[in-house]
Design an enzyme around this catalytic site. Structure first.
Site, mmCIF file in Angstrom:
data_model
loop_
_atom_site.group_PDB
_atom_site.id
_atom_site.type_symbol
_atom_site.label_atom_id
_atom_site.label_comp_id
_atom_site.label_asym_id
_atom_site.label_seq_id
_atom_site.Cartn_x
_atom_site.Cartn_y
_atom_site.Cartn_z
ATOM 1 C CB THR A 88 -21.212 52.785 45.624
ATOM 2 O OG1 THR A 88 -21.877 52.890 44.359
ATOM 3 C CG2 THR A 88 -21.593 51.468 46.279
ATOM 4 C CB ILE A 124 -15.495 54.602 47.676
ATOM 5 C CG1 ILE A 124 -15.156 53.730 46.448
ATOM 6 C CG2 ILE A 124 -15.776 53.731 48.898
ATOM 7 C CD1 ILE A 124 -16.263 52.774 46.030
ATOM 8 C CE LYS A 125 -22.797 58.820 50.434
ATOM 9 N NZ LYS A 125 -24.283 58.927 50.388
ATOM 10 C CG LEU A 126 -14.991 55.802 52.879
ATOM 11 C CD1 LEU A 126 -13.510 56.135 52.946
ATOM 12 C CD2 LEU A 126 -15.212 54.322 53.107
#
Length: 308
Positions: A88, A124-126
């Protein structure tokens, strides 16, 4: 006959790059990834109208929170049909603010925690900016695993490995797009610059015993996928997954631990920024990707605001 999809699954973890629950269920990937563009598509699907309404009503007028609630709701549904993880993404507009990225990541994981989803099922996508990598380094130390996306350069890969991030997503197709447009050449097979980039990163990581997972992303055709068979993970659109499932030809493993790789390197912030500046493709595609995801985030916010 065994399909190429089933053959690929023997040595690569297959990930679905979609928010379409039905497609995910039928293709049986291990994991799934989402991004602002895919969330916007999901938000426009009438079948998700109630989910969108619930996200808004529970946010008490905070549109940013409503977007995060919707992203997590989609993630929850995906986790019902995949045995592994969902990725996400954090709002791309925060890509150059380390503290803001950490705070938003903590909010997303907090929403998953509240829904009873274990942290080992969420990435967690960054964006792989310098600030994004620093945020990921802190999050990993705090037990929040990350997926560094919009990765186009070897410098980004070096920095991510040194930061100890869980996973990187080098973008094969977008690298290919840039070089094809720049040179007019239609690259095929091992000559594809996107394939070469992921192969180099994979070999470097394995040669230096980095634990960071390499997940090739953004594919334009089956040949690119076939050239990277053996990569730790590949995240693939449903259209290409279906084509792999229908193809019963032989698929050979191309990447494997033990292949020659470069000596370990490390980069200071100034060295990282200079290397990025010198790589026109990576500079342009990273900026373009952040802008695209930011625009789709704004469109999603507009959809939610319309419910006010």
């Amino acid at each position: 006959m065994t399909s190429k999809l089933d053959q690929l699954k023997k040595f690569t973890t297959v990930v679905a790059d979609t928010g379409d629950f039905g497609a995910i269920k039928s293709l049986e990937p291990e994991d799934a990834t989402t991004n602002p563009s895919l969330l916007l598509k999901a938000a426009s699907d009438v079948n998700n109208a109630q989910m969108l309404a619930d996200a808004f009503s529970g946010a008490k007028g905070d549109i940013g929170l409503a977007c995060d609630r919707f992203a997590v709701a989609i993630g929850q549904e995906i986790l019902k049909v995949v045995p592994g993880r969902v990725s996400t993404e954090v709002d791309a507009r925060l890509s150059f603010d380390t503290n803001a990225l950490i705070e938003r990541s903590e909010r997303l994981i907090g929403l998953y925690d509240a829904a009873g989803i274990k942290r080992d099922r969420v990435l967690i996508k960054l964006a792989a900016t310098w600030e994004g990598i620093r945020a990921a380094e802190k999050l990993e130390k705090d037990g929040i695993q990350t997926n560094l996306t919009l990765l186009f350069s070897f410098a980004q890969a070096i920095a991510c490995a040194e930061a100890g991030v869980f996973l990187i997503s080098p973008f094969v197709g977008r690298i290919y797009d840039w070089y094809k447009k720049s040179s007019g050449t239609d690259y095929v097979g091992a000559e594809d610059p996107g394939v070469q980039s992921v192969t180099r990163i994979y070999n470097y990581y394995k040669a230096n015993d980095f634990k960071t997972v390499v997940m090739g992303a953004s594919f334009r055709n089956l040949n690119q996928i076939e050239q990277l068979a053996g990569c730790d993970r590949l995240t693939i659109s449903t259209d290409l997954l279906k084509k792999l499932a229908e193809d019963t030809g032989t698929l050979e493993r191309k990447l494997a631990p033990g292949n020659a790789g470069e000596a370990r390197q490390s980069l200071t912030e100034s060295q990282f920024r200079w290397a990025s500046n010198e790589d026109a493709m990576a500079t342009e595609k990273l900026a373009e990707g952040i802008r695209q995801f930011a625009r789709d985030q704004e469109k999603l916010e507009a959809l939610l605001s319309a419910k006010a």
